[in-house]
Scaffold this motif. Sequence first.
Motif, PDB file in Angstrom:
ATOM      1  N   VAL A  96      10.948 -18.306  47.243  1.00 38.76           N
ATOM      2  CA  VAL A  96      10.365 -18.664  45.949  1.00 38.76           C
ATOM      3  C   VAL A  96       8.995 -19.337  46.140  1.00 38.76           C
ATOM      4  N   VAL A  97       8.839 -20.126  47.206  1.00 33.27           N
ATOM      5  CA  VAL A  97       7.553 -20.773  47.494  1.00 33.27           C
ATOM      6  C   VAL A  97       6.521 -19.715  47.869  1.00 33.27           C
ATOM      7  N   GLU A  98       6.918 -18.755  48.702  1.00 33.31           N
ATOM      8  CA  GLU A  98       6.001 -17.701  49.117  1.00 33.31           C
ATOM      9  C   GLU A  98       5.559 -16.863  47.919  1.00 33.31           C
ATOM     10  N   GLN A  99       6.488 -16.549  47.034  1.00 31.52           N
ATOM     11  CA  GLN A  99       6.160 -15.770  45.836  1.00 31.52           C
ATOM     12  C   GLN A  99       5.214 -16.557  44.935  1.00 31.52           C
ATOM     13  N   TRP A 100       5.471 -17.855  44.782  1.00 29.73           N
ATOM     14  CA  TRP A 100       4.617 -18.714  43.964  1.00 29.73           C
ATOM     15  C   TRP A 100       3.196 -18.747  44.530  1.00 29.73           C
ATOM     16  N   ALA A 101       3.062 -18.917  45.864  1.00 32.90           N
ATOM     17  CA  ALA A 101       1.738 -18.963  46.491  1.00 32.90           C
ATOM     18  C   ALA A 101       1.008 -17.632  46.306  1.00 32.90           C
ATOM     19  N   ARG A 103       1.456 -15.507  43.845  1.00 35.10           N
ATOM     20  CA  ARG A 103       1.101 -15.390  42.429  1.00 35.10           C
ATOM     21  C   ARG A 103      -0.128 -16.241  42.109  1.00 35.10           C
ATOM     22  N   ILE A 104      -0.180 -17.455  42.636  1.00 40.23           N
ATOM     23  CA  ILE A 104      -1.341 -18.329  42.415  1.00 40.23           C
ATOM     24  C   ILE A 104      -2.598 -17.659  42.969  1.00 40.23           C
ATOM     25  N   ASP A 107      -3.526 -14.762  40.639  1.00 40.61           N
ATOM     26  CA  ASP A 107      -3.995 -15.242  39.337  1.00 40.61           C
ATOM     27  C   ASP A 107      -5.393 -15.852  39.403  1.00 40.61           C
ATOM     28  N   HIS A 115      -0.622 -22.644  52.450  1.00 33.20           N
ATOM     29  CA  HIS A 115       0.091 -23.726  51.780  1.00 33.20           C
ATOM     30  C   HIS A 115       0.921 -24.505  52.786  1.00 33.20           C
TER      31      HIS A 115
END
Length: 156
Positions: A96-101, A103-104, A107, A115
């Motif tokens: 989930v952290v990798e996906q969030w990074a 996506r950021i 975006d 990170h």
Amino acid sequence: MGGRTTRQRKSVLSALAGCQDFVSAQELHALLVADAQSIGLTTVYRALRDLAAEGGVDVVRDEAGGRLYRRRPADGHRHYLICRACGSSRPVDSEVVEQWADRIAADTGFARVEHTVELTGLCTDCHTTEDREGVPPCRWEPEHQDSPDRARSCAS
């Protein structure tokens, strides 16, 4: 892995491979010296810095801000949960952290986003000890620095 392959660098990699948990450069140097390796502390720091830059080691900060090192597994970057008392560590699922990074980065249009996520707590053994005695055991107790148990997470 890039960089020059020197005797000292091989020694640092070998010592790190024997460590199950994160270790400081000073602890790693002490292990090498105890194993009759002729290597300076500055050389250990330089090797760890180069290995971190190449992605060969994972680096976290301890509570005092010092760097701790662990050889990165062949399957790549990981995140760890680290016990603040004894220093034991375990990898955690961080998809989930990798996906969030990712996506950021997408975006914002940023490239090569890096990170750092550090999770700390008390492992089961230390949490139980804290409940019994009121104070968690300290990994860095000065009277145990020269003891063979000091680096209990590393192979001797």
